[in-house]
Design a protein around this motif. Structure first.
Motif, PDB file in Angstrom:
ATOM      1  N   LYS A  54     -11.754  -5.925   1.050  1.00 12.21           N
ATOM      2  CA  LYS A  54     -10.650  -5.513   1.917  1.00 12.21           C
ATOM      3  C   LYS A  54     -11.190  -5.437   3.350  1.00 12.21           C
ATOM      4  O   LYS A  54     -12.186  -4.739   3.591  1.00 12.21           O
ATOM      5  CB  LYS A  54     -10.165  -4.142   1.439  1.00 12.21           C
ATOM      6  CG  LYS A  54      -9.218  -3.413   2.355  1.00 12.21           C
ATOM      7  CD  LYS A  54      -8.622  -2.218   1.617  1.00 12.21           C
ATOM      8  CE  LYS A  54      -7.966  -1.260   2.594  1.00 12.21           C
ATOM      9  NZ  LYS A  54      -6.991  -0.378   1.936  1.00 12.21           N
ATOM     10  N   THR A  81      -6.089  -5.442   5.812  1.00 11.15           N
ATOM     11  CA  THR A  81      -5.151  -4.322   5.698  1.00 11.15           C
ATOM     12  C   THR A  81      -5.394  -3.375   6.870  1.00 11.15           C
ATOM     13  O   THR A  81      -6.532  -3.217   7.317  1.00 11.15           O
ATOM     14  CB  THR A  81      -5.389  -3.551   4.377  1.00 11.15           C
ATOM     15  OG1 THR A  81      -5.358  -4.459   3.300  1.00 11.15           O
ATOM     16  CG2 THR A  81      -4.325  -2.490   4.165  1.00 11.15           C
ATOM     17  N   GLY A  82      -4.320  -2.774   7.328  1.00 11.26           N
ATOM     18  CA  GLY A  82      -4.436  -1.867   8.478  1.00 11.26           C
ATOM     19  C   GLY A  82      -3.932  -2.578   9.709  1.00 11.26           C
ATOM     20  O   GLY A  82      -4.633  -3.421  10.277  1.00 11.26           O
ATOM     21  N   GLY A  83      -2.685  -2.298  10.073  1.00 11.59           N
ATOM     22  CA  GLY A  83      -2.109  -2.979  11.235  1.00 11.59           C
ATOM     23  C   GLY A  83      -1.521  -4.340  10.926  1.00 11.59           C
ATOM     24  O   GLY A  83      -1.171  -5.093  11.830  1.00 11.59           O
ATOM     25  N   ARG A  86      -4.375   9.320  -2.278  1.00 14.15           N
ATOM     26  CA  ARG A  86      -4.358  10.251  -1.138  1.00 14.15           C
ATOM     27  C   ARG A  86      -3.452  11.433  -1.417  1.00 14.15           C
ATOM     28  O   ARG A  86      -3.337  12.326  -0.585  1.00 14.15           O
ATOM     29  CB  ARG A  86      -3.838   9.541   0.116  1.00 14.15           C
ATOM     30  CG  ARG A  86      -4.749   8.460   0.598  1.00 14.15           C
ATOM     31  CD  ARG A  86      -4.169   7.772   1.817  1.00 14.15           C
ATOM     32  NE  ARG A  86      -4.649   6.420   1.866  1.00 14.15           N
ATOM     33  CZ  ARG A  86      -4.155   5.483   2.641  1.00 14.15           C
ATOM     34  NH1 ARG A  86      -3.141   5.758   3.454  1.00 14.15           N
ATOM     35  NH2 ARG A  86      -4.650   4.269   2.618  1.00 14.15           N
ATOM     36  N   PHE A 123     -10.843  -3.897   6.594  1.00 15.31           N
ATOM     37  CA  PHE A 123     -10.135  -2.700   7.052  1.00 15.31           C
ATOM     38  C   PHE A 123     -10.916  -1.999   8.164  1.00 15.31           C
ATOM     39  O   PHE A 123     -12.137  -1.885   8.046  1.00 15.31           O
ATOM     40  CB  PHE A 123      -9.931  -1.741   5.873  1.00 15.31           C
ATOM     41  CG  PHE A 123      -9.220  -0.487   6.274  1.00 15.31           C
ATOM     42  CD1 PHE A 123      -7.837  -0.443   6.338  1.00 15.31           C
ATOM     43  CD2 PHE A 123      -9.936   0.659   6.599  1.00 15.31           C
ATOM     44  CE1 PHE A 123      -7.173   0.719   6.725  1.00 15.31           C
ATOM     45  CE2 PHE A 123      -9.280   1.817   6.992  1.00 15.31           C
ATOM     46  CZ  PHE A 123      -7.899   1.846   7.049  1.00 15.31           C
ATOM     47  N   VAL A 142       0.869  -1.188   0.000  1.00 18.15           N
ATOM     48  CA  VAL A 142       0.000   0.000   0.000  1.00 18.15           C
ATOM     49  C   VAL A 142       0.903   1.234   0.000  1.00 18.15           C
ATOM     50  O   VAL A 142       1.662   1.450   0.942  1.00 18.15           O
ATOM     51  CB  VAL A 142      -0.910   0.005   1.249  1.00 18.15           C
ATOM     52  CG1 VAL A 142      -1.792   1.247   1.245  1.00 18.15           C
ATOM     53  CG2 VAL A 142      -1.746  -1.262   1.305  1.00 18.15           C
ATOM     54  N   GLY A 184      -0.268  -3.915   3.140  1.00 17.97           N
ATOM     55  CA  GLY A 184       0.452  -3.189   4.185  1.00 17.97           C
ATOM     56  C   GLY A 184       1.316  -2.087   3.627  1.00 17.97           C
ATOM     57  O   GLY A 184       1.854  -2.194   2.520  1.00 17.97           O
ATOM     58  N   SER A 185       1.433  -1.024   4.416  1.00 20.98           N
ATOM     59  CA  SER A 185       2.271   0.108   4.003  1.00 20.98           C
ATOM     60  C   SER A 185       3.713  -0.081   4.440  1.00 20.98           C
ATOM     61  O   SER A 185       4.585   0.631   3.968  1.00 20.98           O
ATOM     62  CB  SER A 185       1.711   1.408   4.579  1.00 20.98           C
ATOM     63  OG  SER A 185       1.786   1.388   5.992  1.00 20.98           O
TER      64      SER A 185
HETATM   65  C1  3PG Z   1      -4.508   1.269   4.001  1.00 22.25           C
HETATM   66  O1  3PG Z   1      -4.809   2.262   3.439  1.00 22.25           O
HETATM   67  O2  3PG Z   1      -4.783   0.170   3.517  1.00 22.25           O
HETATM   68  C2  3PG Z   1      -3.852   1.364   5.329  1.00 22.25           C
HETATM   69  O3  3PG Z   1      -3.570   2.689   5.648  1.00 22.25           O
HETATM   70  C3  3PG Z   1      -2.613   0.583   5.415  1.00 22.25           C
HETATM   71  O4  3PG Z   1      -2.495   0.261   6.750  1.00 22.25           O
HETATM   72  P1  3PG Z   1      -1.063   0.076   7.425  1.00 22.25           P
HETATM   73  O5  3PG Z   1      -0.378   1.422   7.291  1.00 22.25           O
HETATM   74  O6  3PG Z   1      -1.335  -0.284   8.847  1.00 22.25           O
HETATM   75  O7  3PG Z   1      -0.336  -0.981   6.667  1.00 22.25           O
END
Ligand code: 3PG
Length: 208
Positions: free
Chosen positions: A125, A155-157, A41, A127, A12, A177-178
């Motif tokens: 997803k 996704t996210g964490g 974004r 999220f 990501v 993941g970012s």
């Molecule tokens: C996303 O947009 O999918 C999240 O911001 C990514 O989450 P992460 O930064 O925890 O990987």
């Protein structure tokens, strides 16, 4: 249509400068990942997608954080082969569908799953995965829908440390993941570091 089940990991990306797009894609490909989610974004997102799509026609370049039909149009015009969003918006889903481009809407509740499924989406997803309760939440939430054929990209964490918990679930087709290519690494041109993180993540994913 793009096969979204090919890669267990989706990086990501938040990109501020479109000049970084090609070296970034190169770094991901060098690590073994031929997929990228460029989030809508930043002002540079559409141009970054266009440059990657032109330079690497085989790469699955997708647009993330696509929250309106107007953004969906810009994303697809730029060359996006798929799209994602943190939430479920029927108009955005309908736009992607009209262009025959796969879209992965975000879900966090059973109602979200049903809305997305009704709109024709089977790749969703999950999220924000960690904050919503991780695999415990996902297992409980998707259990009633086992006959629908829906699969999830948490996704996210998600991190190198916990990605296997998610990938071990048959309902999970990939994780996002970012951490695979952080904003700071992209800004400083740490391409070798990104390649190494991708290799580490793919090696971990292969343990499932
Ligand atoms: C996303 O947009 O999918 C999240 O911001 C990514 O989450 P992460 O930064 O925890 O990987």
């Amino acid at each position: 249509m793009a096969d979204l089940d090919q890669f267990p990991v989706i990086p990501v990306i938040v990109i501020d400068n479109a000049n970084d797009a090609v070296p970034l894609a190169e770094a991901l490909i060098a690590g073994g990942l031929n997929i990228i989610e460029v989030t809508f974004r930043t002002a540079a997102a559409a141009e970054a997608i266009e440059r990657i799509a032109n330079k690497f026609p085989d790469m699955l370049v997708g647009a993330g954080t696509v929250v309106t039909a107007e953004q969906a149009q810009r994303a697809i015009d730029a060359g996006s082969k798929f799209g994602l969003a943190p939430g479920t918006d029927p108009e955005t889903i309908a736009y992607f569908k009209s262009k025959n481009v796969p879209f992965i809407p975000g879900v966090m509740t059973p109602t979200d799953i049903q809305m997305a499924y009704k709109a024709g989406c089977k790749r969703l997803k999950f999220f924000p995965a960690g904050a919503a309760g991780g695999t415990k939440m996902l297992k409980a939430m998707c259990a009633p829908y086992s006959n629908l054929g829906v699969k999830f990209c948490p996704t996210g964490g998600v991190s190198l440390d916990n990605m296997l918990e998610y990938l071990a679930m048959p309902e999970v087709f990939a994780i996002g993941g970012s951490w695979l290519a952080t904003k700071a690494q992209i800004a400083s041109g740490d391409w070798a570091g990104i390649t190494q993180q991708v290799k580490d993540a793919l090696a971990k994913a292969a343990e499932v």
